[in-house]
Design an enzyme around this catalytic site. Structure first.
Site, PDB file in Angstrom:
ATOM      1  N   GLY A  12       9.605 -17.447  15.387  1.00  0.00           N
ATOM      2  CA  GLY A  12       9.342 -18.335  14.248  1.00  0.00           C
ATOM      3  C   GLY A  12       8.097 -17.997  13.448  1.00  0.00           C
ATOM      4  O   GLY A  12       7.751 -18.718  12.517  1.00  0.00           O
TER       5      GLY A  12
ATOM      6  N   LYS B  39      22.601 -15.374  25.966  1.00  0.00           N
ATOM      7  CA  LYS B  39      21.244 -14.918  25.658  1.00  0.00           C
ATOM      8  C   LYS B  39      20.268 -15.630  26.594  1.00  0.00           C
ATOM      9  O   LYS B  39      20.151 -16.858  26.574  1.00  0.00           O
ATOM     10  CB  LYS B  39      20.893 -15.236  24.202  1.00  0.00           C
ATOM     11  CG  LYS B  39      19.409 -15.002  23.910  1.00  0.00           C
ATOM     12  CD  LYS B  39      19.024 -15.311  22.476  1.00  0.00           C
ATOM     13  CE  LYS B  39      17.514 -15.467  22.356  1.00  0.00           C
ATOM     14  NZ  LYS B  39      17.068 -15.740  20.978  1.00  0.00           N
TER      15      LYS B  39
ATOM     16  N   ASN C 228      16.453 -16.109  13.064  1.00  0.00           N
ATOM     17  CA  ASN C 228      16.807 -17.481  12.724  1.00  0.00           C
ATOM     18  C   ASN C 228      15.942 -17.983  11.566  1.00  0.00           C
ATOM     19  O   ASN C 228      16.397 -18.176  10.446  1.00  0.00           O
ATOM     20  CB  ASN C 228      16.663 -18.379  13.959  1.00  0.00           C
ATOM     21  CG  ASN C 228      17.282 -19.768  13.777  1.00  0.00           C
ATOM     22  OD1 ASN C 228      17.789 -20.352  14.718  1.00  0.00           O
ATOM     23  ND2 ASN C 228      17.264 -20.330  12.584  1.00  0.00           N
ATOM     24  N   THR C 229      14.632 -18.140  11.834  1.00  0.00           N
ATOM     25  CA  THR C 229      13.767 -18.781  10.846  1.00  0.00           C
ATOM     26  C   THR C 229      13.649 -17.977   9.550  1.00  0.00           C
ATOM     27  O   THR C 229      13.479 -18.568   8.479  1.00  0.00           O
ATOM     28  CB  THR C 229      12.365 -19.003  11.454  1.00  0.00           C
ATOM     29  OG1 THR C 229      12.516 -19.495  12.778  1.00  0.00           O
ATOM     30  CG2 THR C 229      11.581 -20.014  10.646  1.00  0.00           C
TER      31      THR C 229
ATOM     32  N   ALA D 191      13.394 -12.039  17.189  1.00  0.00           N
ATOM     33  CA  ALA D 191      12.216 -12.847  16.842  1.00  0.00           C
ATOM     34  C   ALA D 191      11.157 -12.028  16.108  1.00  0.00           C
ATOM     35  O   ALA D 191      10.923 -10.862  16.427  1.00  0.00           O
ATOM     36  CB  ALA D 191      11.562 -13.478  18.065  1.00  0.00           C
ATOM     37  N   GLY D 192      10.561 -12.670  15.137  1.00  0.00           N
ATOM     38  CA  GLY D 192       9.421 -12.081  14.433  1.00  0.00           C
ATOM     39  C   GLY D 192       9.707 -11.595  13.028  1.00  0.00           C
ATOM     40  O   GLY D 192       8.783 -11.422  12.230  1.00  0.00           O
TER      41      GLY D 192
END
Lengths: 67, 259
Positions: free
Chosen positions: B163, B102, B211-212, B189-190
């Site tokens: 994040g 990535k 992830n987050t 992301a997001g």
């Protein structure tokens, strides 16, 4: 000899160490790591052959959690 | 009859889940492993960092998530130039022995928006070096096309800043990218909550990377399971084809035969 490993100074190391010797000395398992010697990647097959010299810079990396 | 859905295939490799999860920000690796199990994902992103020489026996990710069972996708998080990214992934290839990676080249730490000029440069260098590049990018269809033309194996536009958990901020662009792209498109992301993942999948994305949204939930393992369902649900909803939007009501019960 003196080496810089992961940005830190290591003095008074035995002369003529190979990468393999150094990993044993540092107690770092050979598994999923990679070694960079003066900005050149050292293939695992070369750990015994690659000799280190005074002033060399090494990076030893592995995988950690990340996004 | 349910439609037979195709599997997600990236660079010839088949994945059983359309969810990819990160391995950062968890309380510990054990919680991370439990979340992975609950999510059903078969690929995780990982970071490349220095071994802690002063404590080589500290817990290692590989002891909790087996790289033989789960695909490790090394990232270039923290890299701000193409050269940094290439150096990091060459080391990752040596450490892991695989070439699916990535690429993310970031700009300002405040918004972590991708530096697209550097991203293009780095992608070119990595592909020339034999890497299979999944690329984190802006939601700009023009840049996305350039990255696909270079030979990236997956296009991964952000839904919102890394994040932030703000959800899909620009569905129009994500949809444009999906329509024009022939390799997998993965929102990276997001995503903040399960409904955001559904939105991404309903736009026709091939997968979602997060992830987050999981690691930062009050109960990460439960959220991981919610995300598994969200991605499946959004995919099925996309394949099923939603009803047309109407401006006025339309009764569900027939008016004929009314007493």
């Amino acid at each position: 000899m003196q080496l810089t490993i992961n940005g830190e100074n290591y003095d008074d190391l035995a002369d003529g160490l190979s990468v393999a010797n150094l990993l044993v000395f540092l107690n770092v398992p050979k598994g999923k790591i990679a070694v960079e010697h003066n900005l050149e990647i050292v293939p695992k097959s070369q750990y015994e052959i690659c000799k280190l010299a005074d002033g060399d810079k090494l990076e030893i990396i592995h995988f950690i959690g990340g996004g | 009859m349910p439609i037979q859905d195709n599997k997600l295939i990236i660079a010839g490799q088949e994945f059983s889940s359309r969810l990819i999860i990160g391995t950062g920000k968890y309380k510990d690796y054990a919680e991370n492993a439990a979340a992975l199990e609950a999510s059903g994902a078969d690929m995780v992103t990982v970071a490349v960092r220095r071994v802690n020489i002063s404590n080589p026996n500290e817990p290692m990710l590989v002891d909790f998530i087996d790289p033989k069972k789960t695909v490790y996708l090394p990232n270039t998080a923290g890299c701000f130039t193409g050269e940094d990214a290439v150096r990091t992934l060459r080391l990752a290839r040596e450490a892991g022995g695989w070439d699916l990676v990535k690429l993310e080249v970031l700009s300002d730490p405040k918004h972590l928006y991708p530096e697209m000029e550097q991203t293009l440069r780095a992608a070119k260098m990595l592909i020339k070096d034999g890497f299979k590049v999944m690329v984190y990018c802006s939601d700009d269809p023009v840049f996305a096309k350039k990255l696909e033309d270079l030979g990236c194996v997956a296009i991964m536009p952000l839904g919102a800043p890394i994040g932030s958990g703000l959800g899909i901020q620009n569905p129009v662009n994500i949809r444009l990218i999906v329509e024009q792209t022939s390799v997998p498109v993965i929102v990276d992301a997001g995503v903040g909550t399960a409904s955001d993942a559904v939105v991404a999948m309903e736009l026709g994305c091939d997968g979602v990377l997060m992830n987050t949204a999981i690691a930062g939930a009050k109960n990460p393992v439960l959220m991981a399971e919610a995300m598994k369902h969200a991605v499946i649900s959004g995919r099925q909803s996309y394949l099923a084809g939603r009803m047309p939007r109407k401006r006025y009501a339309d009764p569900s019960s027939p008016l004929a035969g009314l007493i």
